[in-house]
Design a protein around this motif. Structure first.
Motif, PDB file in Angstrom:
ATOM      1  N   TYR A   1     -10.290   7.354  -2.549  1.00 12.12           N
ATOM      2  CA  TYR A   1     -10.252   5.954  -2.956  1.00 12.12           C
ATOM      3  C   TYR A   1     -11.088   5.697  -4.207  1.00 12.12           C
ATOM      4  O   TYR A   1     -10.665   4.961  -5.108  1.00 12.12           O
ATOM      5  CB  TYR A   1     -10.734   5.085  -1.792  1.00 12.12           C
ATOM      6  CG  TYR A   1     -10.550   3.604  -2.008  1.00 12.12           C
ATOM      7  CD1 TYR A   1      -9.309   3.069  -2.339  1.00 12.12           C
ATOM      8  CD2 TYR A   1     -11.611   2.731  -1.859  1.00 12.12           C
ATOM      9  CE1 TYR A   1      -9.140   1.707  -2.527  1.00 12.12           C
ATOM     10  CE2 TYR A   1     -11.457   1.364  -2.036  1.00 12.12           C
ATOM     11  CZ  TYR A   1     -10.210   0.857  -2.367  1.00 12.12           C
ATOM     12  OH  TYR A   1     -10.056  -0.489  -2.546  1.00 12.12           O
TER      13      TYR A   1
ATOM     14  N   TYR B   1      -9.403   6.086  -7.497  1.00 10.99           N
ATOM     15  CA  TYR B   1      -8.562   4.960  -7.903  1.00 10.99           C
ATOM     16  C   TYR B   1      -9.402   3.777  -8.380  1.00 10.99           C
ATOM     17  O   TYR B   1      -8.990   3.061  -9.292  1.00 10.99           O
ATOM     18  CB  TYR B   1      -7.618   4.561  -6.767  1.00 10.99           C
ATOM     19  CG  TYR B   1      -6.560   5.612  -6.556  1.00 10.99           C
ATOM     20  CD1 TYR B   1      -5.404   5.621  -7.327  1.00 10.99           C
ATOM     21  CD2 TYR B   1      -6.732   6.626  -5.625  1.00 10.99           C
ATOM     22  CE1 TYR B   1      -4.442   6.602  -7.172  1.00 10.99           C
ATOM     23  CE2 TYR B   1      -5.781   7.618  -5.452  1.00 10.99           C
ATOM     24  CZ  TYR B   1      -4.634   7.604  -6.233  1.00 10.99           C
ATOM     25  OH  TYR B   1      -3.685   8.588  -6.082  1.00 10.99           O
ATOM     26  N   ILE B   2     -10.568   3.589  -7.774  1.00 10.26           N
ATOM     27  CA  ILE B   2     -11.462   2.518  -8.223  1.00 10.26           C
ATOM     28  C   ILE B   2     -11.905   2.780  -9.663  1.00 10.26           C
ATOM     29  O   ILE B   2     -11.846   1.889 -10.513  1.00 10.26           O
ATOM     30  CB  ILE B   2     -12.692   2.400  -7.298  1.00 10.26           C
ATOM     31  CG1 ILE B   2     -12.280   1.878  -5.922  1.00 10.26           C
ATOM     32  CG2 ILE B   2     -13.751   1.479  -7.930  1.00 10.26           C
ATOM     33  CD1 ILE B   2     -13.398   1.909  -4.889  1.00 10.26           C
TER      34      ILE B   2
ATOM     35  N   VAL C   1      -4.922   0.335  -9.563  1.00 12.21           N
ATOM     36  CA  VAL C   1      -4.219   0.337  -8.284  1.00 12.21           C
ATOM     37  C   VAL C   1      -4.978  -0.506  -7.255  1.00 12.21           C
ATOM     38  O   VAL C   1      -4.379  -1.174  -6.430  1.00 12.21           O
ATOM     39  CB  VAL C   1      -4.011   1.786  -7.786  1.00 12.21           C
ATOM     40  CG1 VAL C   1      -3.545   1.831  -6.349  1.00 12.21           C
ATOM     41  CG2 VAL C   1      -3.018   2.492  -8.694  1.00 12.21           C
ATOM     42  N   THR C   2      -6.296  -0.457  -7.289  1.00 12.77           N
ATOM     43  CA  THR C   2      -7.125  -1.307  -6.450  1.00 12.77           C
ATOM     44  C   THR C   2      -7.951  -2.206  -7.351  1.00 12.77           C
ATOM     45  O   THR C   2      -8.329  -1.807  -8.456  1.00 12.77           O
ATOM     46  CB  THR C   2      -8.054  -0.484  -5.530  1.00 12.77           C
ATOM     47  OG1 THR C   2      -8.905  -1.390  -4.804  1.00 12.77           O
ATOM     48  CG2 THR C   2      -8.892   0.506  -6.285  1.00 12.77           C
TER      49      THR C   2
ATOM     50  N   GLU D   1     -10.909  -3.272  -6.490  1.00 10.41           N
ATOM     51  CA  GLU D   1     -12.336  -2.995  -6.309  1.00 10.41           C
ATOM     52  C   GLU D   1     -12.835  -2.357  -7.597  1.00 10.41           C
ATOM     53  O   GLU D   1     -12.118  -1.603  -8.253  1.00 10.41           O
ATOM     54  CB  GLU D   1     -12.578  -2.067  -5.120  1.00 10.41           C
ATOM     55  CG  GLU D   1     -12.376  -2.790  -3.798  1.00 10.41           C
ATOM     56  CD  GLU D   1     -13.062  -2.106  -2.636  1.00 10.41           C
ATOM     57  OE1 GLU D   1     -14.297  -1.968  -2.666  1.00 10.41           O
ATOM     58  OE2 GLU D   1     -12.345  -1.728  -1.708  1.00 10.41           O
TER      59      GLU D   1
ATOM     60  N   SER E   1      -1.436   0.295   3.304  1.00 11.58           N
ATOM     61  CA  SER E   1      -1.953   0.947   2.098  1.00 11.58           C
ATOM     62  C   SER E   1      -1.786   2.452   2.229  1.00 11.58           C
ATOM     63  O   SER E   1      -1.947   3.000   3.326  1.00 11.58           O
ATOM     64  CB  SER E   1      -3.441   0.642   1.904  1.00 11.58           C
ATOM     65  OG  SER E   1      -3.652  -0.720   1.651  1.00 11.58           O
TER      66      SER E   1
ATOM     67  N   TYR F   1      -2.921   6.032  -0.053  1.00 11.67           N
ATOM     68  CA  TYR F   1      -3.620   6.631  -1.194  1.00 11.67           C
ATOM     69  C   TYR F   1      -3.565   8.147  -1.073  1.00 11.67           C
ATOM     70  O   TYR F   1      -3.714   8.676   0.025  1.00 11.67           O
ATOM     71  CB  TYR F   1      -5.092   6.181  -1.247  1.00 11.67           C
ATOM     72  CG  TYR F   1      -5.265   4.754  -1.673  1.00 11.67           C
ATOM     73  CD1 TYR F   1      -5.366   4.428  -3.030  1.00 11.67           C
ATOM     74  CD2 TYR F   1      -5.320   3.735  -0.735  1.00 11.67           C
ATOM     75  CE1 TYR F   1      -5.527   3.107  -3.422  1.00 11.67           C
ATOM     76  CE2 TYR F   1      -5.480   2.415  -1.128  1.00 11.67           C
ATOM     77  CZ  TYR F   1      -5.579   2.119  -2.477  1.00 11.67           C
ATOM     78  OH  TYR F   1      -5.737   0.807  -2.870  1.00 11.67           O
TER      79      TYR F   1
ATOM     80  N   SER G   1      -0.211  -3.382  -7.540  1.00 13.05           N
ATOM     81  CA  SER G   1      -0.573  -3.832  -8.881  1.00 13.05           C
ATOM     82  C   SER G   1       0.501  -3.315  -9.830  1.00 13.05           C
ATOM     83  O   SER G   1       1.002  -2.208  -9.683  1.00 13.05           O
ATOM     84  CB  SER G   1      -1.963  -3.336  -9.273  1.00 13.05           C
ATOM     85  OG  SER G   1      -2.030  -1.933  -9.194  1.00 13.05           O
TER      86      SER G   1
ATOM     87  N   SER H   1       4.838   3.439  -6.897  1.00 18.05           N
ATOM     88  CA  SER H   1       4.609   2.671  -5.674  1.00 18.05           C
ATOM     89  C   SER H   1       5.794   1.753  -5.380  1.00 18.05           C
ATOM     90  O   SER H   1       6.211   1.620  -4.220  1.00 18.05           O
ATOM     91  CB  SER H   1       3.323   1.869  -5.786  1.00 18.05           C
ATOM     92  OG  SER H   1       3.023   1.254  -4.551  1.00 18.05           O
TER      93      SER H   1
ATOM     94  N   LYS I   1      -9.192  -6.164 -14.617  1.00 19.76           N
ATOM     95  CA  LYS I   1      -9.951  -4.931 -14.480  1.00 19.76           C
ATOM     96  C   LYS I   1      -9.795  -4.140 -15.771  1.00 19.76           C
ATOM     97  O   LYS I   1      -8.709  -4.111 -16.349  1.00 19.76           O
ATOM     98  CB  LYS I   1      -9.440  -4.121 -13.272  1.00 19.76           C
ATOM     99  CG  LYS I   1     -10.298  -2.912 -12.934  1.00 19.76           C
ATOM    100  CD  LYS I   1      -9.856  -2.288 -11.610  1.00 19.76           C
ATOM    101  CE  LYS I   1     -10.666  -1.047 -11.306  1.00 19.76           C
ATOM    102  NZ  LYS I   1     -10.195  -0.376 -10.093  1.00 19.76           N
TER     103      LYS I   1
END
Length: 168
Positions: A17, A20-21, A26-27, A29, A82, A84, A119, A125, A146
Motif C-alpha cells: 500500500y 501506492y501512497i 491510486v489512493t 492517502e 479494494s 492492491y 481515481s 482498474s 495529490k
C-alpha cells in the motif's frame, strides 16, 4: 495461493500500500501507513468482512478486501472493495483472481452491492471492474488533489442479487 489475511500480514500489506501512497494517485492517502496502523485496519475489517491475500513463494504480493460502504444502518448491505498488488505482480491476472474470490466471499454474506472507487484516469482498474460486471455509476470531477494536481474519481458498482430481498 489466495488465503484469508492475518494480522501477521500487516507489514507486507503496508509495504504494498505504501508504494501506492508514495508513487501514485491510486489512493488519496499522502503519508505512509506504519505496520501497526495497518495491523489495526486489518483487525477492524476481518471480524465482519473478508480480507484476502495472494501469496507466492511465501510472500504476500497482493490483497483485496471489503469494508462497510457507510456506517448508517440502511447501508449495511453495501460494501466498498479494494484490490492492491505489488508492482511486480501486475499484469498476471492476480488482481482479477483476488477480486473474483472476494466477490465470491461477499456472495455468501448479506451483501447486495459492491462498490469500487477508482481515481481517474486508471485504465487497468476500470477494465478490471468492467470485466467483472461492475457498471459505472458516478464520476466526480477534481475531488482530490495529490502531487499538485486535481484528480477525478469514478465509482463502479456490482449488484450481487437483483431480485433478492433481505427477508428472503
Amino acid at each position: 495461493m489466495i488465503r484469508n489475511a492475518t494480522l501477521e500480514d500487516a507489514a507486507a500489506i503496508a509495504g504494498i500500500y505504501n508504494h501506492y501512497i508514495g508513487n501514485t494517485v491510486v489512493t488519496f492517502e499522502e503519508q505512509p501507513v506504519p505496520t501497526d496502523d495497518m495491523r489495526d485496519r486489518v483487525a477492524d475489517v476481518i471480524p465482519k468482512w473478508p480480507w484476502l491475500v495472494f501469496e507466492e513463494n511465501d510472500a504476500v504480493i497482493g490483497y483485496a478486501y471489503a469494508t462497510q460502504w457507510n456506517k448508517r444502518g440502511a447501508y449495511r448491505h453495501s460494501v466498498e472493495s479494494s484490490v492492491y498488488l505489488s508492482p511486480t505482480a501486475t499484469g498476471r491476472g492476480i488482481g482479477r483472481a483476488l477480486y473474483e474470490r472476494l466477490i465470491a466471499e461477499l456472495r455468501t454474506r448479506e451483501v447486495h452491492v459492491v462498490i469500487g472507487g477508482v481515481s481517474l484516469p486508471n485504465p487497468a482498474s476500470v477494465a478490471l471492474h468492467e470485466k467483472l460486471g461492475f457498471k459505472k455509476v458516478a464520476h466526480f470531477k477534481e475531488v482530490g488533489n495529490k502531487f499538485g494536481r486535481w484528480i477525478d474519481v469514478g465509482y463502479w458498482q456490482l449488484i450481487l442479487a437483483k431480485s433478492r430481498t433481505v427477508a428472503e
